[in-house]
Enzyme design. Structure first.
Site, PDB file in Angstrom:
ATOM      1  N   GLU A   1      15.718 -51.880 -17.736  1.00 46.93           N
ATOM      2  CA  GLU A   1      15.733 -51.711 -19.191  1.00 46.93           C
ATOM      3  C   GLU A   1      14.865 -52.763 -19.884  1.00 46.93           C
ATOM      4  O   GLU A   1      14.183 -52.464 -20.874  1.00 46.93           O
ATOM      5  CB  GLU A   1      17.170 -51.803 -19.722  1.00 46.93           C
TER       6      GLU A   1
ATOM      7  N   GLU B   1      13.602 -36.569 -24.326  1.00 46.26           N
ATOM      8  CA  GLU B   1      12.861 -35.941 -23.227  1.00 46.26           C
ATOM      9  C   GLU B   1      12.383 -34.519 -23.518  1.00 46.26           C
ATOM     10  O   GLU B   1      11.286 -34.127 -23.106  1.00 46.26           O
ATOM     11  CB  GLU B   1      13.702 -35.968 -21.946  1.00 46.26           C
TER      12      GLU B   1
ATOM     13  N   THR C   1       7.717 -44.998 -19.625  1.00 51.83           N
ATOM     14  CA  THR C   1       8.879 -44.108 -19.752  1.00 51.83           C
ATOM     15  C   THR C   1       9.632 -44.328 -21.058  1.00 51.83           C
ATOM     16  O   THR C   1      10.480 -43.517 -21.426  1.00 51.83           O
ATOM     17  CB  THR C   1       9.824 -44.267 -18.543  1.00 51.83           C
TER      18      THR C   1
END
EC number: 3.2.1.-
Length: 520
Positions: free
Chosen positions: A122, A408, A494
């Site tokens: 993270e 997403e 990402t």
């Protein structure tokens, strides 16, 4: 339906190296009328959300939009500020950006501001990625951002212990000691883009070497736990030994961004080992032959999971819905129409989870009945009568109905627009903007939902930093000039932080820095 596609893939995955020279974006893309209004609407959502964050949570990680408070779930370093910086720059929100640069330049990464340990994954994708992308986007004019990126990476480097290939997933920053626990391939394999970019600007190759070592170890796994061992490593991994843990295979959480980074890293760093491209192609090839399933209702195309008992689980998730965009990206780079075609079908199936609910927003997890002989085993409870009725109408059924502001589906929709130029993807993004304004608005900001299939759902009192970093950036870029942050000039990490395509050179001199000491 899948058989004809399978035959097209045979023989296209045998090359040992490839030049990723193909164009991702459709040339001469032209935005349809109304795009500017939609783009402006996204900026309004961003500024409204961020002003609420500034009022009630500034300097902390997350805004709590309903209670008008804050939480620190990313070690209290101001995750929403760092994560929002690249979006601010792209949107031209210069006042916000200048303020954020000033804040980020003064973060003390030497210790966590909270009692919990630091996640290497993270922290890499949000803080390290956010700092480096903002440094790049702003023309490298704020060296403090690079300095802070180096500071946090030097602390995270303690996750590699005693020459281990795989880093431990969590660290105590006060004592520089890792938590000795199991990890997964997403945590360990989603570091290359950020750490190699740090190498590019610091000229210290140890950063790149550490992250590549981990990804290469995962890609080389030959697990006996599953028959899809060619290219589909198990989700779990033991950092102490570097060996697989369990036999669960998925493109969803715990594995997702490992697969994502194989092709993205190869694109970002042209000097990278061809292994990264080959590993991605092998994963896609195995997925086509093993995991690709068509729903019994609606002929929707999904990627199933595969468990340790060697059973196909007919489940999907919002998290996994990045895969359509990733396949479009890699399929275009490899000039492989089969992968692109399947990628578009995956995008459609994930969008269907939005189009089928009362709010027009998709759920956290779902399942479906397969048209294949392997039925609809999900590994969980059998579907209820209500779920079966929903499945009969929509080709899937909801297993967890929350929406926590995930990106997403809209991410893949963005790729589909930039790759095909088909206006339907613009229309889908526009409908998402309307749904957000109608169903997520609260207290002059925005919040997630407990039940996307209820127009009167209660809202979730949390705004994750990826709302700023990902959701609103992908929406904005869908409606923006396609030459702005082109997919042929940038690669997104990402967390949707773009990195400019300018391959780092591979040799920077000594590799003398020890992975278990701060890097000088």
């Amino acid at each position: 339906m899948l058989t004809s596609r399978l035959s097209l893939t045979l023989g296209v995955f045998c090359s040992s190296s490839v030049v990723l020279g193909g164009l991702v974006q459709k040339p001469h893309l032209v935005l349809p009328p109304g795009s500017q209004q939609n783009r402006d609407a996204v900026v309004d959502i961003f500024t409204t959300s961020y002003e609420a964050y500034r009022t009630y949570a500034y300097g902390h990680d997350n805004l709590l939009p309903i209670s008008r408070k804050f939480s620190d779930v990313r070690n209290g370093w101001g995750a929403s500020i760092v994560d929002a910086m690249s979006t601010m720059h792209i949107m031209g929100l210069n006042d916000f950006f200048s303020e954020a640069v000033q804040f980020a330049s003064n973060i003390d990464f030497n210790k966590s501001r909270t009692a919990d340990t630091v996640s290497v994954f993270e922290t890499t994708i949000r803080y390290l990625g956010g700092l480096l992308s903002a440094y790049e986007l702003s023309g490298q004019q704020f060296p403090a951002l690079l300095s802070k990126a180096k500071e946090v990476a030097d602390k995270m480097a303690f996750a590699w212990v005693a020459g281990n290939d795989i880093p431990y997933g969590h660290l105590n920053f006060s004592t520089n000691t890792p938590s000795h626990s199991q990890s997964n391939i997403a945590e360990a394999g989603t570091l290359t883009m950020e750490w190699a970019t740090l190498t590019k600007y610091t000229r210290n190759d140890t950063y790149r070497e550490l992250s590549e070592r981990s990804a290469r170890r995962i890609a080389s796994q030959k697990s006996s736990h599953h028959h899809a061992s060619s290219g589909l490593p198990a989700q779990g991994i033991d950092p102490a030994t570097g060996t697989p843990s369990g036999g669960y295979v998925t493109w969803g959480g715990g594995s997702d961004s490992y697969f994502e980074y194989l092709i993205k890293y190869a694109r970002l760093n042209d000097a990278a080992d061809p292994m990264f491209v080959d590993a991605w192609r092998a994963a896609v090839d195995s997925s086509i032959h093993t995991l690709l399933k068509t729903s019994k209702i609606g002929d929707l195309v999904y990627l199933a999971d595969y468990d340790a008992s060697k059973s196909i689980r007919h489940v999907g998730s919002h998290l996994a819905c990045f895969h359509g965009g990733n396949w479009l990206f890699g399929g275009r780079l490899l000039d492989n129409d089969t992968i692109v075609d399947i990628g578009l079908q995956l995008v459609d199936a994930c969008w269907n989870t939005y189009a089928s609910t009362e709010t027009g927003i998709g759920p956290e997890t779902f399942a479906y009945t397969s048209s294949e002989s392997d039925g609809f085993y999900t590994g969980g409870a059998p579907p209820t009568a209500k779920q079966l009725a929903f499945n009969a109408e929509h080709g899937f059924y909801i297993t967890a109905g929350s929406y926590i502001l995930r990106p997403e589906v809209l991410e893949s929709n963005f790729y589909a627009w930039r790759v095909t130029g088909d206006r339907k993807y613009i229309d889908r993004a526009a409908s998402a903007v309307k749904s957000f304004n109608r169903f997520l608005s609260v207290n002059n900001t925005f919040a997630g939902l407990y039940d996307v299939n209820s127009s009167s759902s209660l809202k979730i009192d949390d705004t994750e930093s990826f709302w700023f970093a990902e959701v609103l950036k992908y929406l904005y870029l869908t409606f923006d000039d396609p030459s702005h942050v082109s997919l042929d000039e940038y690669v997104f990490n990402t967390e949707a932080h773009p990195f400019k395509l300018s391959p780092p050179k591979r040799i920077y001199g000594s590799h003398s820095s020890s992975p278990t000491k701060p890097l000088s």
